[in-house]
Design a protein around this motif. Structure first.
Motif, PDB file in Angstrom:
ATOM      1  N   GLN A   1      40.836  -9.169  52.989  1.00 39.82           N
ATOM      2  CA  GLN A   1      42.236  -8.787  53.173  1.00 39.82           C
ATOM      3  C   GLN A   1      42.752  -8.217  51.857  1.00 39.82           C
ATOM      4  O   GLN A   1      42.384  -8.681  50.786  1.00 39.82           O
ATOM      5  CB  GLN A   1      43.067 -10.016  53.588  1.00 39.82           C
ATOM      6  CG  GLN A   1      44.539  -9.718  53.841  1.00 39.82           C
ATOM      7  CD  GLN A   1      45.288 -10.962  54.338  1.00 39.82           C
ATOM      8  OE1 GLN A   1      44.698 -11.881  54.888  1.00 39.82           O
ATOM      9  NE2 GLN A   1      46.601 -10.977  54.127  1.00 39.82           N
ATOM     10  N   GLY A   2      43.543  -7.169  51.952  1.00 40.59           N
ATOM     11  CA  GLY A   2      44.117  -6.579  50.754  1.00 40.59           C
ATOM     12  C   GLY A   2      43.494  -5.233  50.410  1.00 40.59           C
ATOM     13  O   GLY A   2      42.575  -4.745  51.078  1.00 40.59           O
TER      14      GLY A   2
ATOM     15  N   ALA B   1      39.696  -5.142  49.588  1.00 41.47           N
ATOM     16  CA  ALA B   1      38.793  -5.749  50.573  1.00 41.47           C
ATOM     17  C   ALA B   1      37.773  -4.748  51.110  1.00 41.47           C
ATOM     18  O   ALA B   1      36.580  -5.046  51.218  1.00 41.47           O
ATOM     19  CB  ALA B   1      39.607  -6.359  51.721  1.00 41.47           C
TER      20      ALA B   1
ATOM     21  N   ARG C   1      35.982 -11.827  59.904  1.00 38.59           N
ATOM     22  CA  ARG C   1      36.922 -12.810  59.371  1.00 38.59           C
ATOM     23  C   ARG C   1      37.685 -13.398  60.551  1.00 38.59           C
ATOM     24  O   ARG C   1      37.488 -12.992  61.707  1.00 38.59           O
ATOM     25  CB  ARG C   1      37.908 -12.172  58.387  1.00 38.59           C
ATOM     26  CG  ARG C   1      38.649 -10.976  58.924  1.00 38.59           C
ATOM     27  CD  ARG C   1      39.965 -10.748  58.202  1.00 38.59           C
ATOM     28  NE  ARG C   1      40.959 -11.748  58.560  1.00 38.59           N
ATOM     29  CZ  ARG C   1      42.071 -11.969  57.888  1.00 38.59           C
ATOM     30  NH1 ARG C   1      42.322 -11.256  56.805  1.00 38.59           N
ATOM     31  NH2 ARG C   1      42.944 -12.891  58.281  1.00 38.59           N
TER      32      ARG C   1
ATOM     33  N   GLY D   1      44.499 -12.453  62.410  1.00 39.38           N
ATOM     34  CA  GLY D   1      45.593 -12.054  61.526  1.00 39.38           C
ATOM     35  C   GLY D   1      46.343 -10.882  62.116  1.00 39.38           C
ATOM     36  O   GLY D   1      46.028 -10.387  63.205  1.00 39.38           O
TER      37      GLY D   1
ATOM     38  N   GLU E   1      47.984  -5.532  59.752  1.00 36.30           N
ATOM     39  CA  GLU E   1      47.833  -5.253  58.328  1.00 36.30           C
ATOM     40  C   GLU E   1      46.744  -6.121  57.701  1.00 36.30           C
ATOM     41  O   GLU E   1      45.998  -5.675  56.823  1.00 36.30           O
ATOM     42  CB  GLU E   1      49.167  -5.489  57.600  1.00 36.30           C
ATOM     43  CG  GLU E   1      50.229  -4.456  57.907  1.00 36.30           C
ATOM     44  CD  GLU E   1      50.998  -4.794  59.184  1.00 36.30           C
ATOM     45  OE1 GLU E   1      50.610  -5.779  59.880  1.00 36.30           O
ATOM     46  OE2 GLU E   1      51.962  -4.080  59.511  1.00 36.30           O
ATOM     47  N   ASP E   2      46.647  -7.398  58.148  1.00 32.18           N
ATOM     48  CA  ASP E   2      45.632  -8.301  57.598  1.00 32.18           C
ATOM     49  C   ASP E   2      44.212  -7.810  57.912  1.00 32.18           C
ATOM     50  O   ASP E   2      43.300  -7.954  57.100  1.00 32.18           O
ATOM     51  CB  ASP E   2      45.816  -9.708  58.162  1.00 32.18           C
ATOM     52  CG  ASP E   2      47.127 -10.352  57.698  1.00 32.18           C
ATOM     53  OD1 ASP E   2      47.660  -9.910  56.668  1.00 32.18           O
ATOM     54  OD2 ASP E   2      47.599 -11.277  58.382  1.00 32.18           O
ATOM     55  N   LEU E   3      44.070  -7.215  59.090  1.00 29.46           N
ATOM     56  CA  LEU E   3      42.736  -6.772  59.522  1.00 29.46           C
ATOM     57  C   LEU E   3      42.451  -5.326  59.162  1.00 29.46           C
ATOM     58  O   LEU E   3      41.399  -4.804  59.527  1.00 29.46           O
ATOM     59  CB  LEU E   3      42.598  -6.944  61.043  1.00 29.46           C
ATOM     60  CG  LEU E   3      42.882  -8.336  61.611  1.00 29.46           C
ATOM     61  CD1 LEU E   3      42.704  -8.324  63.129  1.00 29.46           C
ATOM     62  CD2 LEU E   3      41.962  -9.381  60.996  1.00 29.46           C
ATOM     63  N   TRP E   4      43.379  -4.676  58.477  1.00 23.75           N
ATOM     64  CA  TRP E   4      43.276  -3.228  58.281  1.00 23.75           C
ATOM     65  C   TRP E   4      42.048  -2.796  57.490  1.00 23.75           C
ATOM     66  O   TRP E   4      41.513  -1.697  57.688  1.00 23.75           O
ATOM     67  CB  TRP E   4      44.544  -2.700  57.612  1.00 23.75           C
ATOM     68  CG  TRP E   4      44.605  -1.202  57.638  1.00 23.75           C
ATOM     69  CD1 TRP E   4      44.502  -0.335  56.594  1.00 23.75           C
ATOM     70  CD2 TRP E   4      44.758  -0.398  58.808  1.00 23.75           C
ATOM     71  NE1 TRP E   4      44.584   0.947  57.019  1.00 23.75           N
ATOM     72  CE2 TRP E   4      44.746   0.956  58.385  1.00 23.75           C
ATOM     73  CE3 TRP E   4      44.919  -0.674  60.167  1.00 23.75           C
ATOM     74  CZ2 TRP E   4      44.869   2.013  59.289  1.00 23.75           C
ATOM     75  CZ3 TRP E   4      45.057   0.381  61.044  1.00 23.75           C
ATOM     76  CH2 TRP E   4      45.024   1.708  60.611  1.00 23.75           C
ATOM     77  N   CYS E   5      41.524  -3.645  56.600  1.00 29.22           N
ATOM     78  CA  CYS E   5      40.346  -3.255  55.815  1.00 29.22           C
ATOM     79  C   CYS E   5      39.127  -3.007  56.716  1.00 29.22           C
ATOM     80  O   CYS E   5      38.226  -2.247  56.350  1.00 29.22           O
ATOM     81  CB  CYS E   5      40.029  -4.316  54.758  1.00 29.22           C
ATOM     82  SG  CYS E   5      39.678  -5.956  55.443  1.00 29.22           S
TER      83      CYS E   5
END
Length: 445
Positions: free
Chosen positions: A174-175, A178, A202, A205, A208-212
């Protein structure tokens, strides 16, 4: 105009609808909700507007029941819709299929655009995806080492297949950093080539949390991975680009662990079922082949070398008996012939004549012996007389009276000293023995 093509209003609106629906594909729009109405049927009707224009929108119950938000007047939303015409009033409208809050909606729009492009390139095609290995001994997990996902995966693997070894490739999930770390760990796993299958993912979420996991470069790296890879991102309803490009998509990390680890109890049960089916199949096959085996046994009995050998042995015995009978008959005939010849031989035997000749021979032998003895005695007497006469004139008698005879080197009798010279060897014969001498001087007499 001759015979003009006159339209009705219904025909016009219908053909305009068809033109619009065929001309425009699904599209994404962003705008503000106004005049929202929810009908008793469950359908939604509202307008989507911006600073200069608005358009009517209808979202039927089949579509809005899965919507993540319920529109409110004044709310900024992103929708995916098809263009159509409401024929009874001749109004063109949008038929919404997906509605998202404007923030999430922009990400969703980017997601859909990238998804469409990757799908057009064939990265989602089933024919390019690899199956899981039949036997998995080592599993690699690309995820956060402290997240719930790795705990769930390890727990499931220990319960279902404790013999499987787990290798963790730790990274952020996340982030901003990531996506790059996920790609880096994937490259390390490929370079080491130490696992049979990879799990990337992972827990759940927000978008946005899963965007990577929607990163384009990561998606392409997953699609090109030579190691079979299982994507397990979020919950069952969450979908990311890695889910589409991976070889297998699992609804959750726990589900991914179950995919790569056969349940031992299930394996034992399946093994028992297979064993039972194999025994049944063998019995069925044996039952089906038993008549053929009987026929083959009969054929083998008829054509078996042992059978032929027995027949040959019987034939040999038969010939042996015939041979014995023939030989017996011949021996019997020969014995009778021998007896006949023996009797004839006895009648014609020369034994009697031989005996008479033998007696006559013995008589002749005796007469010969007497004649030889008489002749020998007469010859001995003659020999004695001649011997006496010989002794009278023999030089040996002269030698016995003290005379000797000398011989030169050529064994010639020496009668004169003229035949000798000094140094010659001479041999002198006496009445008893002889001796040799060397001449030292010669005198004439």
């Amino acid at each position: 105009m001759q015979n003009p093509d006159i339209y009705t209003v219904s025909r016009l609106n219908s053909e305009v609808r068809l033109i619009l629906e065929l001309q425009f594909q699904r599209l994404w729009l962003v705008g503000e909700v106004s005049n929202f109405v929810q009908a008793a049927s469950g359908h939604w009707y509202f307008s989507l507007k911006d600073q200069a224009a608005q358009v009517k929108v209808a979202m039927f119950k089949q579509a809005n029941r899965t919507a993540s938000v319920k529109p409110q007047n004044g709310q900024q939303v992103l929708i995916r819709a098809r263009i159509s015409v409401y024929e009874p009033r001749g109004e063109y409208q949008l038929l919404a299929e997906i509605i998202e809050p404007a923030g999430d909606g922009l990400l969703k729009q980017q997601y859909e655009q990238l998804k469409s492009r990757l799908q057009a390139e064939g990265l989602f095609a089933d024919e390019r995806k690899q199956p899981l290995p039949p036997h998995i001994n080592r599993v690699g997990v690309i995820t956060s080492p402290t997240g719930a996902a790795i705990r769930d995966i390890v727990s499931v693997l220990q319960r279902r297949a404790p013999a499987i070894e787990v290798i963790i490739y730790p990274c952020l999930v996340q982030g901003e950093q990531a996506a790059s770390q996920l790609k880096q760990m994937l490259s390390i796993a490929i370079r080491r080539n130490e696992v049979d299958v990879l799990i990337i993912g992972r827990g759940g979420g927000s978008l946005e949390d899963l965007w990577c996991f929607n990163d384009e470069q990561l998606a392409r790296a997953v699609a090109a991975c030579p190691i079979p890879i299982v994507s397990a991102v979020g919950h069952e309803i969450d979908f990311t680009l890695t889910d589409f490009v991976a070889d297998i998509r699992a609804a959750t990390p726990s589900a991914a662990a179950e995919l790569v680890s056969p349940d031992q109890s299930h394996l034992l049960e399946r093994l028992r079922r297979l064993q039972s089916a194999m025994v049944q199949a063998q019995r069925s096959q044996l039952s089906r082949l038993k008549p053929n085996l009987k026929q083959l046994e009969q054929r083998l009995l008829a054509l078996h070398p042992k059978r032929r050998l027995q027949q040959q042995q019987q034939r040999i015995d038969e010939l042996q008996l015939r041979l014995n009978r023939v030989i017996g008959q011949q021996l019997s005939n020969a014995q009778r012939q021998q007896q006949y010849l023996q009797q004839s031989l006895q009648h014609l035997s020369p034994a009697k004549a031989v005996k008479q000749q033998h007696e006559h021979l013995q008589q002749l032998h005796q007469r010969l012996q007497r004649g030889i003895s008489l002749q020998l005695k007469q010859q001995q007497q003659t020999l004695g007389r001649l011997s006496n006469q010989l002794n009278t004139v023999s030089p040996l008698a002269t030698l016995a009276r003290g005379y000797s005879i000398s011989f030169d080197e050529k064994q010639q009798v020496l009668t004169s000293s003229k035949a000798l010279k000094a140094g010659d060897s001479v041999t002198t014969q006496l009445a008893a023995g002889s001796f040799s001498a060397v001449v030292s001087g010669v005198s004439e007499g």
